[in-house]
Scaffold this motif. Structure first.
Motif, PDB file in Angstrom:
ATOM      1  N   SER A 160       6.523   3.794  -5.593  1.00  0.00           N
ATOM      2  CA  SER A 160       6.333   3.183  -6.911  1.00  0.00           C
ATOM      3  C   SER A 160       5.813   4.168  -7.955  1.00  0.00           C
ATOM      4  O   SER A 160       5.387   3.744  -9.033  1.00  0.00           O
ATOM      5  N   ASP A 211       6.259   3.285 -12.707  1.00  0.00           N
ATOM      6  CA  ASP A 211       7.271   2.705 -11.834  1.00  0.00           C
ATOM      7  C   ASP A 211       8.350   2.004 -12.659  1.00  0.00           C
ATOM      8  O   ASP A 211       8.133   0.907 -13.177  1.00  0.00           O
ATOM      9  N   TRP A 226       9.170  -1.658 -11.490  1.00  0.00           N
ATOM     10  CA  TRP A 226       7.953  -2.416 -11.218  1.00  0.00           C
ATOM     11  C   TRP A 226       8.200  -3.923 -11.161  1.00  0.00           C
ATOM     12  O   TRP A 226       7.579  -4.620 -10.363  1.00  0.00           O
ATOM     13  N   GLY A 254       3.901  -1.020 -13.883  1.00  0.00           N
ATOM     14  CA  GLY A 254       3.054  -1.131 -12.702  1.00  0.00           C
ATOM     15  C   GLY A 254       1.581  -0.869 -12.866  1.00  0.00           C
ATOM     16  O   GLY A 254       0.925  -0.416 -11.922  1.00  0.00           O
TER      17      GLY A 254
END
Length: 390
Positions: A55, A338, A341, A319
């Motif tokens: 991520s 990210d 996300w 994120g």
């Protein structure tokens, strides 16, 4: 590919106004374990490090009982990095609305925005109550999709950040197309109107209000800044996002909520605010399969996960998270870049729940065992006292 670096240097991308830390601030206490935690998602067991890597996370901090038990920086970040908040900043704005209530400057959330922000007088936003703005239930005609060409949020973001337009003027043009208070419709412009209310109350720029109401009283250890539309004293903060701070100061803000709005023995938020703000206030805010936002419900500028049990979180695009687990006395602050996300939301919630369970339940059990040993009350002693029947 440059998002992680961009997100920690937003002061080089857009104008900003500084927020100063207290000279007497003290760092959060540290009792680091940095355990290799694992979690299950979609039938697979994974390591937290896998989630962080996949991520594009830039920072992770976990507090248990107000102490840092896990601290991690990635992709070139460190403890001094200023991570941009994106919509996590919305929860800071809502918090300052609550602080104004505690000070008696706002009598009720059922007062309308134009009572405090006269520039919105006669507009649909001006006649909207603070409660419905906080609930993301203003009933306005607004498309909140950064990826949709010509969407309202793209016009607002680019108008403010690229062209330096007056944000109040742009937001005042938004119209209502259904009654307020009937559905959950996440709209960033709602938060900007709330920040205009704050500006009207305190007669100061948002960054100065944030310094006065949050940064100084909570003893934030690092300076921060809020991006604005144009440089200088006449700049207007991008109020629905764009607060930039260190990971530990984001975590401290979560700890403030875990402590029910009390810091150093002083109540800064109205009694009952934290419970009201971090739980759904209407049926249409509840998380569930038919909810408008997958895996999430809403309160007053705070998100609520499915199956919540004293859990709530602040969230920003790409994120950014501040997660609070009241039952386990856990706060998690996480920053990232990210691009996936939204699709990763369910996994991120699973990862943070695993972190909370590990550092909450495991450390509580260890503390209990240590206390028992110190008192000489071990399991073996207990068995002997019971006659060893087991």
């Amino acid at each position: 590919e440059r998002l992680a670096d961009t997100f920690r240097h937003m002061g080089e991308v857009f104008p900003y106004r500084e927020i100063h830390a207290s000279d007497s601030a003290t760092p959060l206490p540290r009792n680091r374990a940095d355990d290799p935690v694992r979690y299950r998602f979609d039938g697979t067991e994974k390591a937290i490090d896998d989630w962080l890597s996949e991520s594009d996370s830039t920072g992770l901090m976990v507090l248990h009982n107000g102490e840092v038990v896990h601290e991690q920086y990635l992709l070139g970040s460190d403890e001094s990095t200023h991570h941009t908040s994106w919509s996590v900043g919305k929860s800071f704005v809502a918090t300052m609305i609550a602080m104004a209530m505690e000070e008696g400057r706002i009598a009720s959330l059922d007062q309308t925005a134009e009572m405090f922000a006269p520039q919105y007088g006669g507009t649909d936003y001006g006649s909207t109550t603070l409660r419905h703005l906080l609930m993301m239930s203003a009933g306005v005609d607004f498309i909140e999709d950064y990826n949709a060409p010509g969407s309202d949020i793209r016009r607002l973001f680019f108008g403010a950040n690229i062209y330096g337009k007056n944000v109040d003027d742009m937001v005042a043009e938004v119209e209502r197309n259904r009654p307020a208070g009937e559905d959950l419709h996440y709209v960033s412009a709602n938060t900007h109107v709330l920040s205009a209310v704050l500006r009207g109350i305190y007669n100061q720029p948002l960054a100065d209000i944030t310094e006065q109401q949050i940064w100084q009283p909570l003893g934030m250890t690092s300076d921060a800044y809020w991006n604005q539309n144009v440089p200088g004293e006449n700049g207007m903060a991008i109020r629905y996002c764009c607060l930039n701070a260190t990971l530990s100061d984001y975590a401290r803000f979560g700890q403030f909520y875990l402590q029910d709005g009390v810091w150093n023995g002083q109540r800064l938020l109205p009694e009952g605010w934290v419970e009201m703000a971090t739980r759904p206030n209407a049926d249409f805010q509840e998380p569930g399969p038919d909810a408008p936002y997958a895996h999430r419900g809403y309160g007053l500028h705070f998100w609520v996960p499915e199956g919540y049990d004293g859990e709530y979180f602040m969230a920003g695009v790409y994120g950014q998270y501040i997660w609070v687990d009241e039952r386990r006395n856990i706060v998690i602050a996480r920053t990232a870049a990210d691009t996936q996300w939204t699709a990763r939301t369910a996994e991120s919630l699973a990862a943070m729940r695993a972190l909370a369970a590990h550092y909450g339940d495991t450390l509580e059990a260890m503390d209990a065992d240590m206390a028992a040993e110190e008192n000489g009350d071990t399991a073996e002693d207990g068995d002997a006292m019971e006659g060893g029947d087991e």
